[in-house]
Structures are given as C-alpha cells and as structure tokens.
Design an enzyme around this catalytic site. Structure first.
Site, PDB file in Angstrom:
ATOM      1  N   PHE A  16      -5.194 -22.952   7.579  1.00  0.00           N
ATOM      2  CA  PHE A  16      -5.707 -24.351   8.101  1.00  0.00           C
ATOM      3  C   PHE A  16      -6.920 -24.395   8.580  1.00  0.00           C
ATOM      4  O   PHE A  16      -7.275 -23.448   9.397  1.00  0.00           O
ATOM      5  CB  PHE A  16      -4.517 -24.615   9.060  1.00  0.00           C
ATOM      6  CG  PHE A  16      -4.547 -26.118   9.622  1.00  0.00           C
ATOM      7  CD1 PHE A  16      -3.771 -26.985   8.981  1.00  0.00           C
ATOM      8  CD2 PHE A  16      -5.093 -26.499  10.823  1.00  0.00           C
ATOM      9  CE1 PHE A  16      -3.589 -28.274   9.379  1.00  0.00           C
ATOM     10  CE2 PHE A  16      -5.151 -27.535  11.279  1.00  0.00           C
ATOM     11  CZ  PHE A  16      -4.578 -28.525  10.751  1.00  0.00           C
ATOM     12  N   ASP A  67      -0.219 -17.449  13.012  1.00  0.00           N
ATOM     13  CA  ASP A  67      -0.125 -19.092  13.265  1.00  0.00           C
ATOM     14  C   ASP A  67       1.260 -19.480  12.802  1.00  0.00           C
ATOM     15  O   ASP A  67       1.491 -19.510  11.552  1.00  0.00           O
ATOM     16  CB  ASP A  67      -1.214 -19.616  12.816  1.00  0.00           C
ATOM     17  CG  ASP A  67      -1.262 -21.055  13.149  1.00  0.00           C
ATOM     18  OD1 ASP A  67      -0.324 -21.850  13.406  1.00  0.00           O
ATOM     19  OD2 ASP A  67      -2.401 -21.736  13.193  1.00  0.00           O
ATOM     20  N   ARG A  69       2.671 -33.400  -0.205  1.00  0.00           N
ATOM     21  CA  ARG A  69       3.449 -32.631   0.567  1.00  0.00           C
ATOM     22  C   ARG A  69       4.741 -33.263   1.246  1.00  0.00           C
ATOM     23  O   ARG A  69       4.490 -34.298   1.861  1.00  0.00           O
ATOM     24  CB  ARG A  69       2.538 -31.839   1.631  1.00  0.00           C
ATOM     25  CG  ARG A  69       3.042 -30.996   2.450  1.00  0.00           C
ATOM     26  CD  ARG A  69       1.969 -30.379   3.350  1.00  0.00           C
ATOM     27  NE  ARG A  69       1.962 -31.317   4.482  1.00  0.00           N
ATOM     28  CZ  ARG A  69       1.358 -31.089   5.690  1.00  0.00           C
ATOM     29  NH1 ARG A  69       0.835 -29.727   5.842  1.00  0.00           N
ATOM     30  NH2 ARG A  69       1.318 -32.024   6.684  1.00  0.00           N
ATOM     31  N   TYR A  75       5.097 -29.856  17.934  1.00  0.00           N
ATOM     32  CA  TYR A  75       5.354 -31.128  17.414  1.00  0.00           C
ATOM     33  C   TYR A  75       5.847 -31.274  16.091  1.00  0.00           C
ATOM     34  O   TYR A  75       5.850 -32.497  15.349  1.00  0.00           O
ATOM     35  CB  TYR A  75       4.139 -32.247  17.646  1.00  0.00           C
ATOM     36  CG  TYR A  75       2.651 -31.745  17.253  1.00  0.00           C
ATOM     37  CD1 TYR A  75       2.370 -31.768  15.785  1.00  0.00           C
ATOM     38  CD2 TYR A  75       1.974 -30.911  18.158  1.00  0.00           C
ATOM     39  CE1 TYR A  75       1.211 -31.311  15.194  1.00  0.00           C
ATOM     40  CE2 TYR A  75       0.796 -30.500  17.588  1.00  0.00           C
ATOM     41  CZ  TYR A  75       0.383 -30.525  16.247  1.00  0.00           C
ATOM     42  OH  TYR A  75      -0.786 -30.296  15.682  1.00  0.00           O
ATOM     43  N   LYS A  76       5.928 -30.235  15.480  1.00  0.00           N
ATOM     44  CA  LYS A  76       6.130 -30.033  13.993  1.00  0.00           C
ATOM     45  C   LYS A  76       7.643 -29.898  13.720  1.00  0.00           C
ATOM     46  O   LYS A  76       8.512 -31.009  14.191  1.00  0.00           O
ATOM     47  CB  LYS A  76       5.310 -29.201  13.148  1.00  0.00           C
ATOM     48  CG  LYS A  76       3.948 -29.745  13.055  1.00  0.00           C
ATOM     49  CD  LYS A  76       3.137 -28.566  12.643  1.00  0.00           C
ATOM     50  CE  LYS A  76       1.616 -29.022  12.431  1.00  0.00           C
ATOM     51  NZ  LYS A  76       0.523 -27.938  12.123  1.00  0.00           N
TER      52      LYS A  76
HETATM   53  C1  PLP Z   1      -0.721 -28.299  12.509  1.00  0.00           C
HETATM   54  C2  PLP Z   1      -1.611 -27.013  12.589  1.00  0.00           C
HETATM   55  C3  PLP Z   1      -2.515 -26.766  13.384  1.00  0.00           C
HETATM   56  C4  PLP Z   1      -2.788 -27.741  14.494  1.00  0.00           C
HETATM   57  O1  PLP Z   1      -3.581 -27.208  15.562  1.00  0.00           O
HETATM   58  P1  PLP Z   1      -3.681 -28.295  16.844  1.00  0.00           P
HETATM   59  O2  PLP Z   1      -4.451 -27.463  17.765  1.00  0.00           O
HETATM   60  O3  PLP Z   1      -2.430 -28.771  17.285  1.00  0.00           O
HETATM   61  O4  PLP Z   1      -4.389 -29.708  16.302  1.00  0.00           O
HETATM   62  C5  PLP Z   1      -2.927 -25.355  13.769  1.00  0.00           C
HETATM   63  N1  PLP Z   1      -2.937 -24.451  12.706  1.00  0.00           N
HETATM   64  C6  PLP Z   1      -1.937 -24.829  11.641  1.00  0.00           C
HETATM   65  C7  PLP Z   1      -1.489 -23.614  10.681  1.00  0.00           C
HETATM   66  C8  PLP Z   1      -1.309 -25.967  11.390  1.00  0.00           C
HETATM   67  O5  PLP Z   1      -0.645 -26.261  10.438  1.00  0.00           O
END
Ligand code: PLP
Length: 416
Positions: free
Chosen positions: A129, A201, A375, A226-227
């Site tokens: 990401f 992560d 997705r 939040y996911k």
């Molecule tokens: C959604 C996601 C994030 C989001 O990071 P934020 O700081 O909450 O915006 C980070 N890493 C991964 C792998 C994600 O899928």
C-alpha cells in the site's frame, strides 16, 4: 452451489448469519467494500448519542475520569488485541495506521542501530500500500543516515531480498490490491534468521483472517479499525509491539500522552513504562468510543468460522464469475490457494473503472484500484452466499449489456 436456492440454503445453515442483524445495512445494497470502510453497527448510533449527549454534553471535562476516556486507547486495545493473538497490555488503539507505521519504523530502526548498526536497508514490497512506502521514504529523508528502501517484486523475491543488509522489513499481511496473504510466522522466522525485524501492516487482515501476533513471533504490527472491524470512517488505528521490545520502544512523536504522568506537566519528556508510551497526544474520543461497537460484534463471532465462511464466499464468487461471465476479459488477480488468500477477491478488466462505477450504480458496492482492478470485499459478518449470487448476476448483466460504457461512468471523483 449451482443455483440461487443452494445459496439461500447455505445462508440458512450459516452459524454467522444472525450477526447480520447487528448491522444497519441500507436496503438494496450488496456491500462488497467492507475491506475499505466497514458498515455501521446498530449499537454505534446509540453509543454516539450517549458519548455526545451524556459523556461530553453532561459530563464535560469530568468524563476524562468518570467515563473512562483516559483509559480508552488501552482498554479497547486489549479488546482488539485478544482477537489478534496479543496479550493484555500489548496493544493500543490510537492515531492513524500511517502514523503508527512511522512510530514502529522509528523504534525498529533504533533497536537495530544498537544491535546491527551497519544495516541500512528497509525492505518492503513494490506492491505494498502506498502509504507504507511513503512513510518509509519520509523516514529515510528525515534520518539522513544513508538508509535505502528495497522493494520485493518478481525480479527480486523475498528470499533474495532479505540479505544481511536489511534492518527492518515492513510488509502487509494481506495485500490491499490482490488479496494475497503472507504466512506471517514463516516470513517472520526468515526475517529473524537473517537478523531483520518484522513490522506487519494488518489493515486488510485484522478482523478478516486469523492473526496470532505472539504465535508468529512478530516484532511490531499496525492496522486500521475502519475496515473489517467496522469502527467507522477514519476511526483510530492500532499499534502492537512485542513485549520484548516495549522498553526499547523509542517514541519519535514524544507527546505528553506517552509520558507516565502527563498531568505532572514536567519539562522533561520521559516515556511511560508500558504501552502508554506508544501514544502521542489527546485522542479523538467520539470516534474512538465507537470502535468498541464493531469490536463487540467481532467478539461474538468465532474467527475459525469467519475464516471458513470467508474462503467459501471467495471460492463461490470466483467460480460464479468464471462460469457466468466467461467470455468477458476478466482476469483473477487473487490467489486461489486458501493459504495465500485474504478476504477479498480482485479481478482485472480493461475497463475496470467504468465497470465498477456501473456496479455501484446498480447497488453492488466494491471499489476500483489501479491498474484496472475491480476489488470485492467478502465480509462474513454481514455478507452471505445469496448476496454473492446476486452480485454476480448484476456483474454479468453489466458486462453482457455493456452498461458500463457510458460517459458518466468515466468521471473520476477524488476517492475511488
Ligand atoms: C487502508 C490501509 C492503510 C491506511 O492508512 P491510514 O493511515 O489509515 O490512511 C495503510 N496500510 C494499508 C496496507 C492499508 O490497506
């Protein structure tokens, strides 16, 4: 499952099906985006109203003590930690995933500077990401100590990339785009064998797949609430640190909430003894409070059952798309192998963006990720087998009729 009735039967026998009642889902929507923003737990509306009306409105400043606000990051951290193989006092809910990556990376590099000072490589994946890669780049810039980022890709597999110059490895447990999942224990063991520290992560893993942080011997972990955890838009993230590293956790964002006695108002910073040192400043209490509602539903589900259903939904979705949408240029980018798959399934299509907009217009809400990737999140707490059937029906229709081929579906908004 060859007919919609088979799917309806499978839903009837699904031990997780009753949990759907705990969510407030809009009618007419097949929600396949719980991996980006989870749905609203019914309990959250009442909770928000009491946090705002009672705790804030009536309690005012007293609520830091009387409503347990001060303890919230650690109390909810324990509640989440028990779902992720963390013990009490090892995990806090705070800040954002990006910020927690910064903190974990800084601490991991500091630990390695003591032990293996010549190592200068921070390892990640080209496919990771972007925020993970951006945070690494920012850290390298800030430190100005000759660190470099090395990226695993087809030309450089993990096995070769992880040599004796790697200080820290930062990987996603489940890849945000493809849904590919690492074997956390095996990859961590390899990193340790080569002398590197492992930061995981868990953004697309927490609440989605079984995670055992202590069992996998990981060093650090971060992730979103939040996911799959249904904490609400922008709800605070989490950070876990292996207990063996707690006292070496150097907090680069040394705010007063990480001080053992913030209300001493001392001039000199000192880090709290335990997990409070991972905190920086005042927490977003309203948003943080609501995280508990999603965690409560997650606790009501058996993770082994969640995993079983998630894979079954994924298998069904893949096979229905491949059978019923055969002839359309769809390519599966998610591993079929259960051991390598998270809880979302992605297909590539040359008009992926337009196809997804057309699906959303028909109530099938997934998301689009560059390049050309459709997705679909599969969330066992509120998505069922008949939902998969219906979503594929709509996808087939959108593709057969070329319903996606309209100017309005080519308009790009800020968030996809
Ligand atoms: C959604 C996601 C994030 C989001 O990071 P934020 O700081 O909450 O915006 C980070 N890493 C991964 C792998 C994600 O899928």
């Amino acid at each position: 499952m060859n007919t919609r009735d088979d799917c309806v039967n499978a839903d009837r026998q699904d031990p997780l099906a009753p949990l759907k009642e705990q969510f407030d889902l809009p009618p007419g929507v097949l929600y396949m985006d719980g991996n980006s923003l989870g749905v609203l737990p019914k309990a959250a509306a009442a909770r928000a109203s009491s946090v705002i009306g009672q705790e804030w409105g009536a309690g005012l400043i007293r609520s830091w003590n009387t409503a347990g606000w001060f303890e919230l990051p650690a109390r909810l951290g324990d509640k989440l930690g028990s779902l992720l193989g963390a013990r009490e006092g090892e995990l806090v809910i705070t800040d954002t995933t990006s910020l927690n990556i910064f903190k974990a990376l800084a601490a991991a590099l500091r630990i390695q500077q003591q032990k293996l000072p010549s190592r200068r490589v921070i390892l990640s994946e080209r496919d990771n990401f972007p925020t993970d890669l951006y945070m690494i780049q920012g850290m390298i810039d800030l430190l100005q100590q000759g660190y470099e980022m090395r990226l695993i890709d087809d030309a450089l597999p993990l096995e070769d990339a992880l040599d004796d110059s790697v200080a820290v490895m930062l990987l996603s447990h489940v890849n945000y785009r493809s849904g590919q999942m690492h074997d956390m224990a095996a990859v961590t063991a390899l990193a340790h064998e080569r002398g590197a520290l492992a930061i995981w992560d868990l953004a697309h893993a927490a609440g989605a797949v079984p995670v055992d942080l202590n069992g996998a011997d990981a060093d650090f972990a971060v992730g979103c609430t939040y996911k799959y955890l249904n904490g609400g838009p922008g709800s605070p993230a989490f950070i876990w640190v292996a207990p063996r590293h707690t006292k070496d956790f150097w907090q680069p964002l040394s705010g007063w909430w990480g001080h053992p006695r913030p209300f001493d108002m001392a001039v000199a910073y000192e880090p709290a003894g335990g997990i409070r040192r991972y905190l920086c400043g005042t927490q977003p209490i309203v948003s943080l409070s609501l995280v508990e509602c999603g965690l409560d539903v997650a606790h009501a589900a058996d993770m082994a059952e969640v995993r079983r259903k998630s894979l079954a939904l994924g298998d069904l979705f893949i096979s229905l798309v491949e059978q019923r949408c055969a002839g359309h240029p769809l390519t599966l980018v998610t591993p079929r192998d259960h051991a390598e798959r998270g809880s979302h399934v992605s297909f590539r299509h040359p008009n992926g963006f337009e196809v997804m907009q057309a699906l959303i217009a028909r109530g099938v809400i997934g998301d689009y990720r560059e390049p050309e990737v459709l997705r679909f999140g599969l969330t066992p707490l509120y998505f069922g087998y008949a939902d998969v059937w219906d979503a594929v029906d709509i996808l087939k229709d959108v593709l057969d009729t070329r319903a996606w081929d309209k100017p309005e579906f080519r308009q790009r908004a800020a968030v996809t």
